[in-house]
Design a protein around this motif. Structure first.
Motif, PDB file in Angstrom:
ATOM      1  N   GLN A 105       0.814  -1.213   0.000  1.00  0.00           N
ATOM      2  CA  GLN A 105       0.000   0.000   0.000  1.00  0.00           C
ATOM      3  C   GLN A 105       0.850   1.266   0.000  1.00  0.00           C
ATOM      4  N   THR A 106       2.067   1.169   0.513  1.00  0.00           N
ATOM      5  CA  THR A 106       2.948   2.335   0.558  1.00  0.00           C
ATOM      6  C   THR A 106       4.074   2.246  -0.468  1.00  0.00           C
ATOM      7  N   GLY A 107       3.973   1.281  -1.400  1.00  0.00           N
ATOM      8  CA  GLY A 107       4.931   1.197  -2.488  1.00  0.00           C
ATOM      9  C   GLY A 107       6.270   0.588  -2.110  1.00  0.00           C
ATOM     10  N   ILE A 108       6.314  -0.182  -1.033  1.00  0.00           N
ATOM     11  CA  ILE A 108       7.560  -0.831  -0.619  1.00  0.00           C
ATOM     12  C   ILE A 108       7.626  -2.223  -1.236  1.00  0.00           C
ATOM     13  N   GLU A 112      13.503  -2.390  -2.448  1.00  0.00           N
ATOM     14  CA  GLU A 112      13.631  -1.139  -1.704  1.00  0.00           C
ATOM     15  C   GLU A 112      13.846  -1.405  -0.217  1.00  0.00           C
ATOM     16  N   ALA A 113      13.150  -2.415   0.346  1.00  0.00           N
ATOM     17  CA  ALA A 113      13.340  -2.749   1.752  1.00  0.00           C
ATOM     18  C   ALA A 113      14.783  -3.163   2.024  1.00  0.00           C
ATOM     19  N   THR A 114      15.376  -3.924   1.099  1.00  0.00           N
ATOM     20  CA  THR A 114      16.765  -4.353   1.257  1.00  0.00           C
ATOM     21  C   THR A 114      17.702  -3.159   1.213  1.00  0.00           C
ATOM     22  N   ARG A 115      17.461  -2.247   0.260  1.00  0.00           N
ATOM     23  CA  ARG A 115      18.303  -1.052   0.161  1.00  0.00           C
ATOM     24  C   ARG A 115      18.152  -0.174   1.411  1.00  0.00           C
ATOM     25  N   ALA A 116      16.928  -0.057   1.913  1.00  0.00           N
ATOM     26  CA  ALA A 116      16.693   0.762   3.099  1.00  0.00           C
ATOM     27  C   ALA A 116      17.390   0.168   4.325  1.00  0.00           C
ATOM     28  N   THR A 117      17.317  -1.149   4.469  1.00  0.00           N
ATOM     29  CA  THR A 117      17.976  -1.801   5.600  1.00  0.00           C
ATOM     30  C   THR A 117      19.482  -1.587   5.542  1.00  0.00           C
ATOM     31  N   ALA A 118      20.048  -1.700   4.342  1.00  0.00           N
ATOM     32  CA  ALA A 118      21.487  -1.473   4.189  1.00  0.00           C
ATOM     33  C   ALA A 118      21.860  -0.029   4.510  1.00  0.00           C
ATOM     34  N   ALA A 119      21.024   0.915   4.088  1.00  0.00           N
ATOM     35  CA  ALA A 119      21.295   2.330   4.361  1.00  0.00           C
ATOM     36  C   ALA A 119      21.215   2.616   5.859  1.00  0.00           C
ATOM     37  N   MET A 120      20.242   2.001   6.537  1.00  0.00           N
ATOM     38  CA  MET A 120      20.145   2.186   7.992  1.00  0.00           C
ATOM     39  C   MET A 120      21.368   1.605   8.683  1.00  0.00           C
ATOM     40  N   ALA A 121      21.781   0.414   8.283  1.00  0.00           N
ATOM     41  CA  ALA A 121      22.947  -0.212   8.898  1.00  0.00           C
ATOM     42  C   ALA A 121      24.185   0.667   8.735  1.00  0.00           C
ATOM     43  N   HIS A 122      24.346   1.238   7.553  1.00  0.00           N
ATOM     44  CA  HIS A 122      25.493   2.113   7.296  1.00  0.00           C
ATOM     45  C   HIS A 122      25.447   3.348   8.188  1.00  0.00           C
ATOM     46  N   SER A 147       8.720   8.435   5.229  1.00  0.00           N
ATOM     47  CA  SER A 147       8.063   9.247   6.241  1.00  0.00           C
ATOM     48  C   SER A 147       6.763   8.557   6.626  1.00  0.00           C
ATOM     49  N   GLY A 148       6.245   8.885   7.787  1.00  0.00           N
ATOM     50  CA  GLY A 148       4.966   8.339   8.218  1.00  0.00           C
ATOM     51  C   GLY A 148       4.941   6.823   8.241  1.00  0.00           C
ATOM     52  N   VAL A 149       3.884   6.262   7.640  1.00  0.00           N
ATOM     53  CA  VAL A 149       3.695   4.815   7.637  1.00  0.00           C
ATOM     54  C   VAL A 149       4.814   4.132   6.863  1.00  0.00           C
ATOM     55  N   ARG A 150       5.265   4.772   5.798  1.00  0.00           N
ATOM     56  CA  ARG A 150       6.339   4.186   4.986  1.00  0.00           C
ATOM     57  C   ARG A 150       7.598   3.964   5.825  1.00  0.00           C
ATOM     58  N   LEU A 151       7.966   4.965   6.598  1.00  0.00           N
ATOM     59  CA  LEU A 151       9.140   4.851   7.461  1.00  0.00           C
ATOM     60  C   LEU A 151       8.933   3.765   8.508  1.00  0.00           C
ATOM     61  N   ALA A 152       7.715   3.687   9.048  1.00  0.00           N
ATOM     62  CA  ALA A 152       7.428   2.684  10.075  1.00  0.00           C
ATOM     63  C   ALA A 152       7.639   1.270   9.545  1.00  0.00           C
ATOM     64  N   TYR A 153       7.186   1.004   8.331  1.00  0.00           N
ATOM     65  CA  TYR A 153       7.318  -0.356   7.799  1.00  0.00           C
ATOM     66  C   TYR A 153       8.735  -0.660   7.308  1.00  0.00           C
ATOM     67  N   LEU A 154       9.462   0.350   6.876  1.00  0.00           N
ATOM     68  CA  LEU A 154      10.856   0.116   6.497  1.00  0.00           C
ATOM     69  C   LEU A 154      11.711  -0.199   7.726  1.00  0.00           C
ATOM     70  N   THR A 155      11.508   0.559   8.808  1.00  0.00           N
ATOM     71  CA  THR A 155      12.276   0.279  10.021  1.00  0.00           C
ATOM     72  C   THR A 155      11.838  -1.046  10.639  1.00  0.00           C
ATOM     73  N   MET A 156      10.547  -1.374  10.536  1.00  0.00           N
ATOM     74  CA  MET A 156      10.092  -2.648  11.085  1.00  0.00           C
ATOM     75  C   MET A 156      10.724  -3.813  10.342  1.00  0.00           C
ATOM     76  N   ARG A 157      10.863  -3.701   9.023  1.00  0.00           N
ATOM     77  CA  ARG A 157      11.509  -4.772   8.251  1.00  0.00           C
ATOM     78  C   ARG A 157      12.945  -4.967   8.743  1.00  0.00           C
ATOM     79  N   ALA A 158      13.650  -3.858   9.007  1.00  0.00           N
ATOM     80  CA  ALA A 158      15.025  -3.959   9.499  1.00  0.00           C
ATOM     81  C   ALA A 158      15.077  -4.561  10.901  1.00  0.00           C
TER      82      ALA A 158
END
Length: 356
Positions: A105-108, A112-122, A147-158
């Motif tokens: 629903q938020t386009g993840i 993209e989740a893998t790239r976001a997790t790697a960026a957070m780890a860095h 941002s918002g819900v999108r950020l919540a689900y990206l951080t939750m995946r990590a």
């Protein structure tokens, strides 16, 4: 065993009654995981079963002796560090599957989740503990809108992948940290060993429970829970009460608390939130606690194992106002027990409490 005994066994097994556990870490280890969605009140749930005030509980979390992360279900939980990796390995696949609808629903997508997790780890590497806003900025630098819900689900995946966990709180802001720098390897349980340990922990600390209760709490399937119960063998037993089969660790029935005893619980306390069909034993009289069809999470008031109402917490600058909403008329002794329970919460919070 009757419904009243089921409720009193749960109070004792959850350590709301009887001897407390030595510290908050022991509480989380005993319960397996503790829902921690409403953070300030989640710390109260740990203190009720052990000791310490709000500041002491905050030090436990800041020190990493207890981890706060998304686990078991798509919400926050406390877990002890040695349990985090095997619990996530066992249950996270089911949680990730549940989250996929909301991610779409938020386009993840997975890439993209893998790239976001790697960026957070860095961004977190080297002991950096970043606030939510700072994590979002790091993702933006990596070309990922969050941002918002999108950020919540990206951080939750990590978090589910055990790359990110909570860091040290900065003022009133929570932070994220790199799991590899904060969490040891842990127990290393896999396969049936992990499955049996999680179900064992739940039955011992929350029992008596039904199979559906266990599946709800853990995100395991009914088949997995039944398989674990078979493997546990004589470690567990079951009885049918009110048409439901309840599983428990065989032990003498606990001596009920002196009556009246009141517990002031938070809305997501394990005494109520950990059960689905088995929740009926905490309201044997079938009282209407809140109006029907009311979509709200209540903070329960429990009298002698039974939910008799709820309370609203209003935090003011120099005090807390507690507003009880009762489904029964209290005797003077019961009213005194309720006020004594609020006094215990006041000691934990370090603020005077006014019961209105």
């Amino acid at each position: 065993m009757d419904a009243s005994e089921v409720a009193h066994r749960r109070l004792a097994n959850q350590r709301l009654s009887g001897p407390p556990l030595p510290d908050p870490v022991a509480v989380v280890r005993h319960l397996g995981a503790v829902q921690a969605q409403e953070y300030a009140m989640a710390k109260w749930s740990l203190a009720q079963r052990s000791a310490g005030d709000d500041a002491a509980l905050q030090r436990v979390v800041d020190d990493g002796a207890v981890i706060r992360t998304h686990a078991l279900r798509p919400t926050w939980h406390f877990v002890v560090p040695e349990d985090l990796r095997w619990v996530q390995a066992l249950t996270a696949p089911r949680v990730r599957a549940f989250n996929r609808y909301y991610e779409r629903q938020t386009g993840i997508d997975d890439d993209e989740a893998t790239r976001a997790t790697a960026a957070m780890a860095h961004a977190l590497r080297g002991g950096n503990h970043l606030t939510r806003a700072e994590v979002a900025a790091a993702l933006a630098t990596a070309g990922i809108e969050a941002s918002g819900v999108r950020l919540a689900y990206l951080t939750m995946r990590a978090e589910l992948d055990v790359v990110v966990v909570n860091g040290v709180r900065r003022g009133k802001q929570h932070t994220y940290a790199l799991a590899d720098e904060r969490v040891p390897d842990g127990l290393g349980l896999v396969g049936d060993d992990a499955l049996v340990e999680l179900v064992r922990r739940f039955v011992a600390s929350h029992g008596p429970v039904t199979v559906k209760d266990a599946a709800w709490w853990s995100s395991l399937t009914l088949t997995q829970v039944r398989h674990a119960l078979r493997l546990l063998g004589t470690e567990v037993a079951s009885e049918v009460v009110g048409g439901l089969e309840y599983w428990f660790v065989p032990a003498p029935a606990p001596v009920p608390e002196p009556s009246p005893t009141v517990h002031v619980l938070q809305g997501y306390d394990e005494y109520t939130v950990a059960y689905t069909e088995g929740r009926v034993v905490t309201n044997i009289a079938g009282r209407v606690i809140v109006p029907e069809n009311t979509n709200q999470v209540i903070q329960p008031l429990v009298l002698d194992s039974q939910v008799i109402g709820w309370w609203r917490r209003v935090a003011e600058r120099d005090r807390i106002v507690a507003e009880p909403h009762l489904a029964v008329d209290l005797t003077p002794a019961q009213d005194s027990a309720m006020r004594a329970a609020f006094d215990r919460y006041s000691t934990f919070a370090g603020l005077p409490i006014v019961v209105e």
